[in-house]
Design an enzyme around this catalytic site. Structure first.
Site, mmCIF file in Angstrom:
data_model
loop_
_atom_site.group_PDB
_atom_site.id
_atom_site.type_symbol
_atom_site.label_atom_id
_atom_site.label_comp_id
_atom_site.label_asym_id
_atom_site.label_seq_id
_atom_site.Cartn_x
_atom_site.Cartn_y
_atom_site.Cartn_z
ATOM 1 N N LYS A 134 -3.818 -51.842 -6.810
ATOM 2 C CA LYS A 134 -3.081 -53.119 -6.769
ATOM 3 C C LYS A 134 -2.089 -53.132 -5.599
ATOM 4 C CE LYS A 134 -0.958 -56.845 -7.542
ATOM 5 N NZ LYS A 134 -1.554 -58.166 -7.372
ATOM 6 N N CYS A 158 5.162 -61.023 -3.885
ATOM 7 C CA CYS A 158 4.254 -59.875 -4.042
ATOM 8 C C CYS A 158 4.161 -59.056 -2.769
ATOM 9 C CB CYS A 158 2.870 -60.373 -4.426
ATOM 10 S SG CYS A 158 2.928 -61.536 -5.785
HETATM 11 N N1 SAJ Z 1 0.669 -64.839 5.687
HETATM 12 C C1 SAJ Z 1 0.710 -64.770 7.076
HETATM 13 N N2 SAJ Z 1 -0.466 -64.644 7.769
HETATM 14 C C2 SAJ Z 1 -1.681 -64.599 7.134
HETATM 15 C C3 SAJ Z 1 -1.717 -64.660 5.721
HETATM 16 C C4 SAJ Z 1 -0.521 -64.787 5.012
HETATM 17 O O1 SAJ Z 1 1.768 -64.806 7.699
HETATM 18 O O2 SAJ Z 1 -2.707 -64.514 7.853
HETATM 19 C C5 SAJ Z 1 1.927 -64.961 4.914
HETATM 20 C C6 SAJ Z 1 2.021 -66.252 4.095
HETATM 21 O O3 SAJ Z 1 2.462 -67.336 4.886
HETATM 22 C C7 SAJ Z 1 3.022 -65.840 3.029
HETATM 23 C C8 SAJ Z 1 2.712 -64.358 2.796
HETATM 24 O O4 SAJ Z 1 1.977 -63.929 3.937
HETATM 25 O O5 SAJ Z 1 4.352 -65.960 3.496
HETATM 26 C C9 SAJ Z 1 1.936 -64.064 1.542
HETATM 27 O O6 SAJ Z 1 0.901 -65.021 1.340
HETATM 28 P P1 SAJ Z 1 -0.568 -64.652 0.826
HETATM 29 O O7 SAJ Z 1 -1.333 -65.914 0.701
HETATM 30 O O8 SAJ Z 1 -1.158 -63.618 1.678
HETATM 31 O O9 SAJ Z 1 -0.324 -63.934 -0.584
HETATM 32 P P2 SAJ Z 1 0.437 -64.298 -1.954
HETATM 33 O O10 SAJ Z 1 1.741 -63.546 -1.970
HETATM 34 O O11 SAJ Z 1 0.494 -65.750 -2.219
HETATM 35 O O12 SAJ Z 1 -0.587 -63.608 -2.991
HETATM 36 C C10 SAJ Z 1 -0.914 -62.224 -2.828
HETATM 37 C C11 SAJ Z 1 -2.424 -62.086 -2.881
HETATM 38 N N3 SAJ Z 1 -2.802 -60.761 -2.379
HETATM 39 C C12 SAJ Z 1 -3.744 -60.593 -1.418
HETATM 40 O O13 SAJ Z 1 -4.294 -61.502 -0.867
HETATM 41 C C13 SAJ Z 1 -4.085 -59.173 -1.082
HETATM 42 C C14 SAJ Z 1 -2.921 -62.291 -4.298
HETATM 43 O O14 SAJ Z 1 -4.309 -62.034 -4.399
HETATM 44 C C15 SAJ Z 1 -2.159 -61.373 -5.263
HETATM 45 O O15 SAJ Z 1 -2.587 -61.527 -6.599
HETATM 46 C C16 SAJ Z 1 -0.685 -61.733 -5.192
HETATM 47 O O16 SAJ Z 1 -0.269 -61.470 -3.841
HETATM 48 C C17 SAJ Z 1 0.057 -60.893 -6.203
HETATM 49 O O17 SAJ Z 1 0.431 -61.447 -7.260
HETATM 50 O O18 SAJ Z 1 0.206 -59.681 -6.034
#
Ligand code: SAJ
Length: 412
Positions: A204, A258
């Site tokens: 995780k 997360c």
């Molecule tokens: N982000 C970037 N560039 C990217 C992708 C995301 O800057 O290319 C940023 C987003 O803008 C945001 C942050 O990263 O600020 C996180 O966004 P996210 O969409 O990557 O993730 P979360 O926090 O909404 O959800 C994540 C997910 N984990 C993964 O994709 C590995 C989700 O599947 C998990 O269940 C969740 O964390 C969790 O609960 O742990």
């Protein structure tokens, strides 16, 4: 297993409880906040997530889901409580897990299954949860079954991902694995993978750390391109034409509850081994400051004397309404603190304490410098002609690159 008790009715617990109920389980949802209990029993919800209102209403109306303040007897208990980061020590605060585990002691009976879904540092299941549960006088592995089964859903797509995604079943022994498998199999269309709890806990954290490191890489390349006056979107687009390169997108930093936290849960158990994780965290944490610096340099280079700066997007990521731990909001606050006039705009946010919000067209009309921080749909779908008209004579900083078009390097 007919009766399930879900502890914690937040972003994970509420969808979990209502999905189990709509799949025929009898579900008792426990939350320590009486307002949450009352809202849910009226068939309403206290958090925003697409499709959740309908699912909760259906679950409550079916008579299979009700919310209460203290746990009741059940066949399975699922712990979905928060595990925040203690900011000073950068270590997990496990007090909610401890409290939730203790709260089920009076109602635990032989043959029950206890599942932990919250994100936790490795070894929490075996070293914290099992000893607490055994305070009821029953033995885990003999009288009780215990498993770590982390949630993996993406905010904004929780309901579909809850059933579609593969799930890890980290049982403390083979019987715990098969009991947990039996619990999830009717509600999960994805595959179920059995392993031990420590491996499931590490996996995780690795998933979210993988994303943090790769976002840090994209953010660092963006900073290098800005320094060199190059277009990072063009660089990523072309680098991703390589069959084994798949870069993520730069952004204003990493927000949410997360990805910015979970690497610390690995770092705390292996500090000397976690150089890259620590470094990625640093790169992502300083990103809002780096963007503010870039804005200031652009203002200075354009000789804007009293610049009005439009900031488009305030939430922690695109197409959600959640502003908690949002790096774009940090950028807005930093700019305002430096005395700039900021026009904040976000189609998903109606009001925000101390911040006057403007519409997208107004932001573009009144600003000298337009900064895209979050690539919401409304911004992405603006037509090229409309944008050209509204951005005429203005400076543009497009952090997520939503309006970036391929330049001279098309196929030749
Ligand atoms: N982000 C970037 N560039 C990217 C992708 C995301 O800057 O290319 C940023 C987003 O803008 C945001 C942050 O990263 O600020 C996180 O966004 P996210 O969409 O990557 O993730 P979360 O926090 O909404 O959800 C994540 C997910 N984990 C993964 O994709 C590995 C989700 O599947 C998990 O269940 C969740 O964390 C969790 O609960 O742990």
């Amino acid at each position: 297993m007919a009766r399930v008790c879900v502890l914690g009715l937040g972003y994970i617990g509420l969808p979990t409880a209502s999905i189990f109920a709509t799949h025929g389980y009898d579900v008792i949802g426990v939350d320590t906040n009486p307002q949450v209990v009352e809202t849910i029993n009226r068939g309403k919800i206290h958090i925003q997530e697409p499709g959740l209102a309908t699912t909760v209403l259906a679950a409550v109306h079916s008579g299979r889901f009700r919310a209460v303040s203290t746990p009741e007897k059940a066949d399975a208990f699922i712990l979905c409580v928060p595990t925040p980061l203690r900011p000073s020590a950068r270590q997990a605060d496990l007090s909610f897990v401890e409290r939730a585990a203790r709260s089920i002691l009076p109602v635990l009976s032989r043959g029950n299954l206890v599942v932990l879904e919250s994100t936790v540092p490795p070894q929490t299941t075996t070293r914290l949860l099992v000893p607490i549960v055994e305070e009821c006088g029953l033995r885990c592995g003999r009288d009780l079954f215990v498993a770590y089964c982390p949630e993996r859903v993406m905010p904004g797509r929780i309901l579909e991902e809850f059933t579609a995604n593969d799930r890890l079943i980290g049982g403390i022994d083979a019987r715990s694995c098969s009991q947990a498998r039996a619990l999830y199999a009717p509600v999960v269309d994805g595959q179920l993978f059995c392993t031990d709890p420590v491996t499931a806990e590490i996996v995780k954290l690795v998933e979210n750390s993988f994303r943090d490191v790769n976002i840090a890489f994209a953010n660092e390349i963006a900073a290098i391109c800005t320094h060199l006056g190059s277009d990072v979107q063009e660089v990523i687009r072309l680098a991703n034409r390589h069959p084994r390169v798949n870069m993520l997108q730069p952004g204003p930093g990493v927000g949410g509850h997360c990805i910015a936290l979970d690497p610390w849960f690995l770092i705390q158990v292996a500090p000397r081994q976690s150089l890259l994780l620590r470094c990625a965290r640093k790169v992502n944490e300083i990103r809002p400051q780096a963007i503010v610096r870039h804005i200031e340099q652009t203002v200075a280079a354009a000789h804007l004397r009293r610049p009005v700066i439009a900031c488009l997007g305030l939430t922690y990521k695109a197409d959600v309404d959640d502003v908690r731990e949002s790096p774009s909001l940090e950028i807005v606050h930093r700019l305002r603190k430096k005395g700039y006039t900021v026009l904040a705009c976000d189609p998903y946010v109606r009001s925000l304490d101390g911040l006057a919000l403007v519409t997208f067209p107004t932001a573009l009309q009144r600003a000298h410098l337009v900064t895209v921080l979050v690539g919401h749909r409304e911004f992405r779908e603006a037509s090229e002609a409309w944008l050209r008209r509204h951005l005429k004579g203005k400076k543009l900083i497009d952090i997520p690159g939503i309006w970036s078009r391929p330049s001279h390097s098309g196929r030749c």
